[in-house]
Design a protein around this motif. Structure first.
Motif, mmCIF file in Angstrom:
data_model
loop_
_atom_site.group_PDB
_atom_site.id
_atom_site.type_symbol
_atom_site.label_atom_id
_atom_site.label_comp_id
_atom_site.label_asym_id
_atom_site.label_seq_id
_atom_site.Cartn_x
_atom_site.Cartn_y
_atom_site.Cartn_z
ATOM 1 N N ASP A 1 -5.437 1.241 5.548
ATOM 2 C CA ASP A 1 -5.430 2.683 5.778
ATOM 3 C C ASP A 1 -4.042 3.249 5.523
ATOM 4 O O ASP A 1 -3.885 4.376 5.068
ATOM 5 N N ARG A 2 -3.031 2.462 5.864
ATOM 6 C CA ARG A 2 -1.644 2.862 5.665
ATOM 7 C C ARG A 2 -0.889 1.718 4.999
ATOM 8 O O ARG A 2 -1.040 0.552 5.380
ATOM 9 N N LEU A 3 -0.078 2.052 3.994
ATOM 10 C CA LEU A 3 0.750 1.068 3.312
ATOM 11 C C LEU A 3 2.208 1.455 3.524
ATOM 12 O O LEU A 3 2.666 2.500 3.047
ATOM 13 N N LEU A 4 2.935 0.612 4.246
ATOM 14 C CA LEU A 4 4.343 0.854 4.539
ATOM 15 C C LEU A 4 5.208 -0.087 3.703
ATOM 16 O O LEU A 4 4.759 -1.140 3.259
ATOM 17 N N MET A 5 6.464 0.297 3.514
ATOM 18 C CA MET A 5 7.430 -0.568 2.840
ATOM 19 C C MET A 5 8.756 -0.505 3.580
ATOM 20 O O MET A 5 9.232 0.585 3.926
ATOM 21 N N LEU A 6 9.352 -1.671 3.822
ATOM 22 C CA LEU A 6 10.723 -1.667 4.305
ATOM 23 C C LEU A 6 11.622 -1.100 3.213
ATOM 24 O O LEU A 6 11.363 -1.267 2.014
ATOM 25 N N GLU A 7 12.679 -0.464 3.622
ATOM 26 C CA GLU A 7 13.533 0.298 2.714
ATOM 27 C C GLU A 7 13.986 -0.488 1.488
ATOM 28 O O GLU A 7 13.986 0.031 0.366
ATOM 29 N N HIS A 8 14.371 -1.737 1.675
ATOM 30 C CA HIS A 8 14.910 -2.530 0.569
ATOM 31 C C HIS A 8 13.920 -3.564 0.035
ATOM 32 O O HIS A 8 14.317 -4.531 -0.615
ATOM 33 N N SER A 9 12.651 -3.369 0.312
ATOM 34 C CA SER A 9 11.636 -4.253 -0.262
ATOM 35 C C SER A 9 11.211 -3.718 -1.632
ATOM 36 O O SER A 9 11.577 -2.610 -2.033
ATOM 37 N N VAL A 10 10.431 -4.517 -2.357
ATOM 38 C CA VAL A 10 9.943 -4.102 -3.674
ATOM 39 C C VAL A 10 8.451 -4.397 -3.777
ATOM 40 O O VAL A 10 7.937 -5.288 -3.107
ATOM 41 N N TYR A 11 7.771 -3.621 -4.621
ATOM 42 C CA TYR A 11 6.319 -3.764 -4.789
ATOM 43 C C TYR A 11 6.023 -3.527 -6.263
ATOM 44 O O TYR A 11 6.342 -2.463 -6.802
ATOM 45 N N THR A 12 5.432 -4.508 -6.930
ATOM 46 C CA THR A 12 5.322 -4.416 -8.377
ATOM 47 C C THR A 12 4.118 -5.178 -8.914
ATOM 48 O O THR A 12 3.671 -6.159 -8.309
ATOM 49 N N VAL A 13 3.620 -4.741 -10.052
ATOM 50 C CA VAL A 13 2.476 -5.386 -10.685
ATOM 51 C C VAL A 13 2.864 -6.722 -11.299
ATOM 52 O O VAL A 13 2.031 -7.605 -11.469
ATOM 53 N N ALA A 14 4.135 -6.877 -11.656
ATOM 54 C CA ALA A 14 4.648 -8.137 -12.207
ATOM 55 C C ALA A 14 6.140 -8.184 -11.953
ATOM 56 O O ALA A 14 6.790 -7.139 -11.854
ATOM 57 N N SER A 15 6.694 -9.363 -11.835
ATOM 58 C CA SER A 15 8.126 -9.476 -11.605
ATOM 59 C C SER A 15 8.886 -8.911 -12.799
ATOM 60 O O SER A 15 8.402 -8.973 -13.943
ATOM 61 N N PRO A 16 10.068 -8.324 -12.586
ATOM 62 C CA PRO A 16 10.856 -7.809 -13.718
ATOM 63 C C PRO A 16 11.140 -8.876 -14.776
ATOM 64 O O PRO A 16 11.164 -8.570 -15.973
ATOM 65 N N GLU A 17 11.332 -10.134 -14.342
ATOM 66 C CA GLU A 17 11.586 -11.208 -15.300
ATOM 67 C C GLU A 17 10.375 -11.428 -16.210
ATOM 68 O O GLU A 17 10.497 -11.562 -17.428
ATOM 69 N N ALA A 18 9.183 -11.452 -15.587
ATOM 70 C CA ALA A 18 7.960 -11.643 -16.373
ATOM 71 C C ALA A 18 7.710 -10.456 -17.287
ATOM 72 O O ALA A 18 7.315 -10.623 -18.449
ATOM 73 N N CYS A 19 7.941 -9.252 -16.772
ATOM 74 C CA CYS A 19 7.749 -8.051 -17.576
ATOM 75 C C CYS A 19 8.669 -8.051 -18.790
ATOM 76 O O CYS A 19 8.242 -7.749 -19.912
ATOM 77 N N ALA A 20 9.938 -8.401 -18.576
ATOM 78 C CA ALA A 20 10.899 -8.428 -19.682
ATOM 79 C C ALA A 20 10.524 -9.478 -20.718
ATOM 80 O O ALA A 20 10.657 -9.260 -21.924
ATOM 81 N N GLN B 1 -14.153 7.609 9.118
ATOM 82 C CA GLN B 1 -12.997 8.354 8.624
ATOM 83 C C GLN B 1 -11.938 7.415 8.049
ATOM 84 O O GLN B 1 -11.336 7.710 7.017
ATOM 85 N N ARG B 2 -11.729 6.291 8.717
ATOM 86 C CA ARG B 2 -10.748 5.328 8.214
ATOM 87 C C ARG B 2 -11.209 4.726 6.887
ATOM 88 O O ARG B 2 -10.405 4.531 5.965
ATOM 89 N N GLN B 3 -12.478 4.406 6.770
ATOM 90 C CA GLN B 3 -12.993 3.838 5.524
ATOM 91 C C GLN B 3 -12.860 4.834 4.372
ATOM 92 O O GLN B 3 -12.499 4.457 3.256
ATOM 93 N N GLU B 4 -13.136 6.095 4.643
ATOM 94 C CA GLU B 4 -13.001 7.116 3.607
ATOM 95 C C GLU B 4 -11.535 7.305 3.224
ATOM 96 O O GLU B 4 -11.203 7.465 2.041
ATOM 97 N N LEU B 5 -10.643 7.286 4.231
ATOM 98 C CA LEU B 5 -9.209 7.397 3.978
ATOM 99 C C LEU B 5 -8.738 6.265 3.086
ATOM 100 O O LEU B 5 -7.994 6.478 2.113
ATOM 101 N N ARG B 6 -9.201 5.073 3.389
ATOM 102 C CA ARG B 6 -8.834 3.874 2.630
ATOM 103 C C ARG B 6 -9.324 3.989 1.185
ATOM 104 O O ARG B 6 -8.589 3.706 0.236
ATOM 105 N N TYR B 7 -10.568 4.416 1.048
ATOM 106 C CA TYR B 7 -11.173 4.525 -0.281
ATOM 107 C C TYR B 7 -10.439 5.560 -1.135
ATOM 108 O O TYR B 7 -10.062 5.288 -2.281
ATOM 109 N N GLN B 8 -10.240 6.747 -0.578
ATOM 110 C CA GLN B 8 -9.601 7.820 -1.335
ATOM 111 C C GLN B 8 -8.148 7.481 -1.661
ATOM 112 O O GLN B 8 -7.653 7.842 -2.738
ATOM 113 N N LYS B 9 -7.495 6.783 -0.776
ATOM 114 C CA LYS B 9 -6.097 6.391 -1.006
ATOM 115 C C LYS B 9 -5.968 5.566 -2.275
ATOM 116 O O LYS B 9 -5.105 5.828 -3.122
#
Length: 326
Positions: free
Chosen positions: A217-236, A306-314
């Motif tokens: 329902d909620r996706l949080l990130m710590l300030e200095h964390s990273v979130y990516t579809v592939a590592s920068p090394e693999a992407c490069a 409501q939570r399921q709809e929130l999750r889906y629409q997100k």
């Protein structure tokens, strides 16, 4: 952490700050030995150190944030669980004959409230990392995670997940045992759960390995964390046939918490202590706990539908774009 250990795990951009702090400690020790009052000088240097810390950590490049996310001393899932929970009982096994140590989970109390917490677990040293497979889960790990989440849904306990993996294990054995199916099944089931789900990227969130426990329902990130579809090394390596161009890829991939908040991928950035979570782990845990409790309180006021709809629409909104015609 000892001075030797800290020096061993020092990142390049942290060196000026480390040298200044070492100088402060040296002056303090000499002053005590010679019974000299240098308090004004110490205060001046400490103010300079804090100013330098703010300058360094407020202007980090995506590649530098990736280094922080991968820092060997960065708090892990088990570190946060032990620092935040009143009680903790770890559960093991996928009920299919395996217990993947790359994913840990169990039942806990967060400010007295029963919750199920699970997440990726990296090691602290080479030996531990080999045991934990560097936080890269196998199919049995995702099936264990699903078993725990189904248990939580059955008994009405909110689910909290911590994401910290370079990706799912891509070995031949993992593919033979249904890695893709295990992750896909988790995605489907997490959309259907009725209890609140809060997912937090605490370090490195990589590819399908992160998504396998990342539908919430909620996706949080710590300030200095990273979130990516592939590592920068693999992407490069894929785009430019040169992994050394990972700095360029890190910028293009939009991997930082600020980028992803602007794009609407994540819901909230959890601030880290000055100097990063690895420098003040207990303070980092306190900040994360506050954010989790605030979000849990809001989600608990919603109905399951409501939570399921929130999750889906997100997740339906992710990747949507508008085409502008000139």
């Amino acid at each position: 952490m000892t001075k030797t250990n800290r020096r061993t795990f020092l990142l390049d951009f942290e060196k000026p700050l480390y040298e200044l702090e070492a100088r402060i400690n040296q002056i303090r020790e000499l002053a005590e030995e010679n019974n000299v009052d240098v308090s004004e000088k110490i205060v001046e240097l400490e103010n300079r150190a804090e100013q330098l810390r703010q300058e360094i950590f407020s202007a980090l490049t995506p590649s530098q944030r990736l280094q922080l996310a991968r820092h060997p001393r960065r708090p892990s899932t088990l570190d946060y669980i032990q620092a935040m929970s009143d009680e903790w009982f770890e559960l093991h096994g996928d009920r299919g004959g395996y217990d993947d140590p790359a994913i840990v989970g169990g039942i806990a109390r967060l400010d007295g409230r029963p919750v199920t917490i699970l997440g990726h677990q990296k090691g602290r040293d080479t030996k531990d990392n080999v045991v934990r497979n560097f936080g890269m889960a196998s199919p049995s790990g995702y099936r264990k995670a699903l078993r725990l989440m189904e248990h939580a849904n059955q008994f009405g306990m909110p689910i909290i997940t911590f994401i910290d993996t370079p990706g799912a294990w891509a070995g031949v054995e993992a593919e033979n045992r249904g890695q893709g199916e295990a992750i896909a099944y988790n995605l489907r089931q997490m959309f259907d759960f009725e209890v609140p789900i809060i997912c937090t990227v605490i370090g490195e969130g990589g590819s399908g390995g992160a998504l396998g426990i990342g539908v919430g329902d909620r996706l949080l990130m710590l300030e200095h964390s990273v979130y990516t579809v592939a590592s920068p090394e693999a992407c490069a390596a894929i785009l430019w046939k040169d992994a050394k161009k990972s700095d360029r890829a890190a910028v293009a991939l939009k991997i930082t918490s600020s980028d992803l908040k602007e794009l609407g991928i994540i819901d909230e950035i959890v601030p880290e202590p000055s100097g990063g979570a690895h420098s003040h782990p207990l303070e980092a845990a306190a900040l994360l706990k506050t954010a989790l409790l605030e979000n849990l309180e809001k989600l608990s006021q919603m109905s399951p539908g409501q939570r399921q709809e929130l999750r889906y629409q997100k997740f339906r909104r992710i990747g949507a774009f508008e085409e502008c015609l000139e």
